[in-house]
Design a protein around this motif. Structure first.
Motif, short mmCIF file in Angstrom:
data_model
loop_
_atom_site.label_atom_id
_atom_site.label_comp_id
_atom_site.label_asym_id
_atom_site.label_seq_id
_atom_site.Cartn_x
_atom_site.Cartn_y
_atom_site.Cartn_z
N ILE A 76 -6.17 62.43 -6.25
CA ILE A 76 -5.60 63.08 -7.44
C ILE A 76 -4.24 62.47 -7.78
O ILE A 76 -3.95 62.15 -8.95
CB ILE A 76 -5.46 64.60 -7.21
N ALA A 80 -3.64 60.77 -11.41
CA ALA A 80 -2.90 61.64 -12.33
C ALA A 80 -1.89 60.81 -13.12
O ALA A 80 -1.30 59.88 -12.59
CB ALA A 80 -2.21 62.76 -11.56
N ASN A 81 -1.69 61.19 -14.37
CA ASN A 81 -0.77 60.42 -15.22
C ASN A 81 0.69 60.89 -15.10
O ASN A 81 1.51 60.64 -15.97
CB ASN A 81 -1.22 60.47 -16.68
N CYS A 82 0.98 61.61 -14.02
CA CYS A 82 2.37 62.00 -13.74
C CYS A 82 2.50 62.25 -12.23
O CYS A 82 1.51 62.26 -11.51
CB CYS A 82 2.77 63.25 -14.53
N ARG A 91 2.75 68.20 -15.75
CA ARG A 91 1.82 68.42 -14.64
C ARG A 91 0.64 69.28 -15.07
O ARG A 91 -0.51 69.03 -14.68
CB ARG A 91 2.55 69.08 -13.47
N ALA A 94 -1.73 67.15 -17.01
CA ALA A 94 -2.47 66.26 -16.11
C ALA A 94 -3.58 67.02 -15.39
O ALA A 94 -4.70 66.52 -15.24
CB ALA A 94 -1.51 65.63 -15.10
N LEU A 95 -3.29 68.25 -14.96
CA LEU A 95 -4.30 69.06 -14.30
C LEU A 95 -5.44 69.42 -15.25
O LEU A 95 -6.61 69.46 -14.86
CB LEU A 95 -3.67 70.34 -13.74
N GLU A 97 -6.65 67.63 -17.65
CA GLU A 97 -7.53 66.47 -17.79
C GLU A 97 -8.43 66.28 -16.58
O GLU A 97 -9.54 65.75 -16.69
CB GLU A 97 -6.70 65.21 -18.03
N LEU A 98 -7.95 66.71 -15.40
CA LEU A 98 -8.72 66.54 -14.17
C LEU A 98 -9.54 67.77 -13.81
O LEU A 98 -10.35 67.73 -12.88
CB LEU A 98 -7.78 66.21 -13.00
N LEU A 107 -6.22 70.56 -6.74
CA LEU A 107 -5.43 70.08 -7.88
C LEU A 107 -4.03 70.67 -7.88
O LEU A 107 -3.03 69.96 -8.03
CB LEU A 107 -6.14 70.46 -9.19
N LEU A 111 -0.22 68.59 -7.23
CA LEU A 111 0.89 68.48 -8.19
C LEU A 111 1.86 69.65 -8.11
O LEU A 111 2.69 69.84 -9.00
CB LEU A 111 0.33 68.35 -9.61
#
Length: 383
Positions: A76, A80-82, A91, A94-95, A97-98, A107, A111
């Motif tokens: 993750i 993740a993009n952050c 954050r 990002a969560l 999207e995942l 998850l 983060l």
């Protein structure tokens, strides 16, 4: 203040909640009153001193679960993009999207976001047309397709496996959640019991009484198929028995719950029936699905089903599809799907507005209804 002493059973229970059940230290601390620093010390001791533990199957499962959890967290953090130190809003995005690809606990731990905050962001934040909502909608469509293709046999596990094979990034947890929302259940469990219950509940209220006293008193429906360019197309139609009028129809490439439900919705919203409505069909799984039955119950519509192996119970639909095929579909070689669909549209208009019906005293369905409504109220039309 003197530190409280804890028994070995208390220590073991707290450590197992973290290592085996994957609960967060914060949750364990809040629940037990044990400080986080003490919990971290116990967990570290359990991790670096495995020789103090008996090597049992339980310990092996515990370590296996912990390893998978840590692998997931690392994965993750890599995609993740952050980072875990980014602002909370980044954050949460990002969560989002995942979400569906990984366990929610994993998850949030990766983060450093409290699960309550995440759930509030996902499920209570009323944003229009979010990426999350769009993705869930796309997943719902494919889940319904796989469920229908398996004849309602596949559960969340098998549907997840099929979707992953197709390249979807989705977890079994997400599929199970969406199936629950859609009212989809695998029929494998207790199939015999369900079958017996179903036979008791699928009542034939119509009993071949095809003469009714008013429009929107009884609708009948069925699905047929036609091959065009070697592709099978399914046609679902609904007839109002009073004037034998087609009040709704749709064409689809799958004989699914979605097809029959959307056809009924089209007819219901167009006709806006007043008074009790009876809806009679055969015992096809699409008409018996949880989604279809619950939708009709919400509208107060009574469902009626033909007896097994008795086609005469729905002979009006059988007769209509026979006319559609003999008078239109079998007579033409369609060059494209668009041409086929246009021909069906044209026939429905012809059938309702220009084709005299013997049962109506050789009046068209539209004409007979206009006579009734001329005496009673303004006519209702099919959109």
């Amino acid at each position: 203040m003197k530190n409280r002493s804890y028994s070995e059973s208390e220590k073991s229970a707290a450590v197992n909640r973290f290592l085996v059940n994957s609960e967060s230290v914060a949750d364990i601390a809040a629940d037990t009153g044990i400080s986080r620093s003490t919990l971290y010390a116990w967990i570290k001791s359990a991790q670096i001193e495995p020789v103090t533990l008996d090597f049992t199957l339980k310990n092996f499962r515990m370590l296996e679960t912990k390893a998978k959890r840590l692998e997931g967290i690392v994965e993750i953090l890599q995609i993740a993009n952050c980072t875990a130190n980014a602002p909370l809003n980044e954050r949460l995005q990002a969560l989002e999207e995942l979400h569906g690809q990984y366990n929610v606990h994993m998850l949030c731990d990766a983060l450093k976001v409290p699960r309550g905050t995440f759930y509030n962001y996902i499920f209570r934040n009323k944003r229009d047309n979010t990426w999350h909502a769009k993705r869930r909608g796309e997943l719902r469509i494919r889940i319904q397709q796989i469920y229908d293709e398996s004849k309602q046999i596949f559960g969340a596990g098998k549907i997840t496996a099929v979707m992953k094979e197709e390249g979807y990034k989705v977890s079994q947890e997400m599929v199970r959640e969406l199936m629950r929302d859609m009212g989809l259940l695998s029929i494998r469990q207790d199939a015999k019991k369900v079958y017996a219950k179903e036979r008791r509940s699928l009542k034939n209220h119509l009993n071949q009484q095809f003469e009714v006293t008013r429009p929107n008193e009884v609708w009948v429906s069925d699905v047929t198929y036609f091959l065009c360019k070697d592709i099978k197309y399914y046609i679902c139609a609904i007839i109002d028995l009073y004037a034998r009028r087609i009040v709704g129809y749709r064409i689809g490439k799958r004989n699914s719950t979605q097809l029959v439900k959307s056809t009924f919705k089209q007819a219901y919203e167009s006709r806006k029936p007043v008074g009790q409505l009876l809806f009679h069909t055969d015992r096809g799984s699409n008409y018996r699905s949880y989604a279809m039955c619950s939708y009709l119950r919400e509208l107060g519509v009574i469902q009626s089903f033909s007896k097994a192996g008795v086609p005469y119970d729905n002979s009006v639909m059988e007769s209509f599809f026979s006319s559609l095929k003999r008078e239109e579909l079998y007579r033409t070689k369609y060059r494209s799907e668009a041409e086929f669909r246009a021909a069906v549209d044209a026939y429905m208009v012809f059938y309702n507005e220009r084709r005299p019906h013997a049962k109506n005293g050789y009046k068209t369905p539209v004409k007979l209804e206009s006579i009734y409504f001329g005496e009673q109220k303004e006519p209702e039309t099919m959109s």
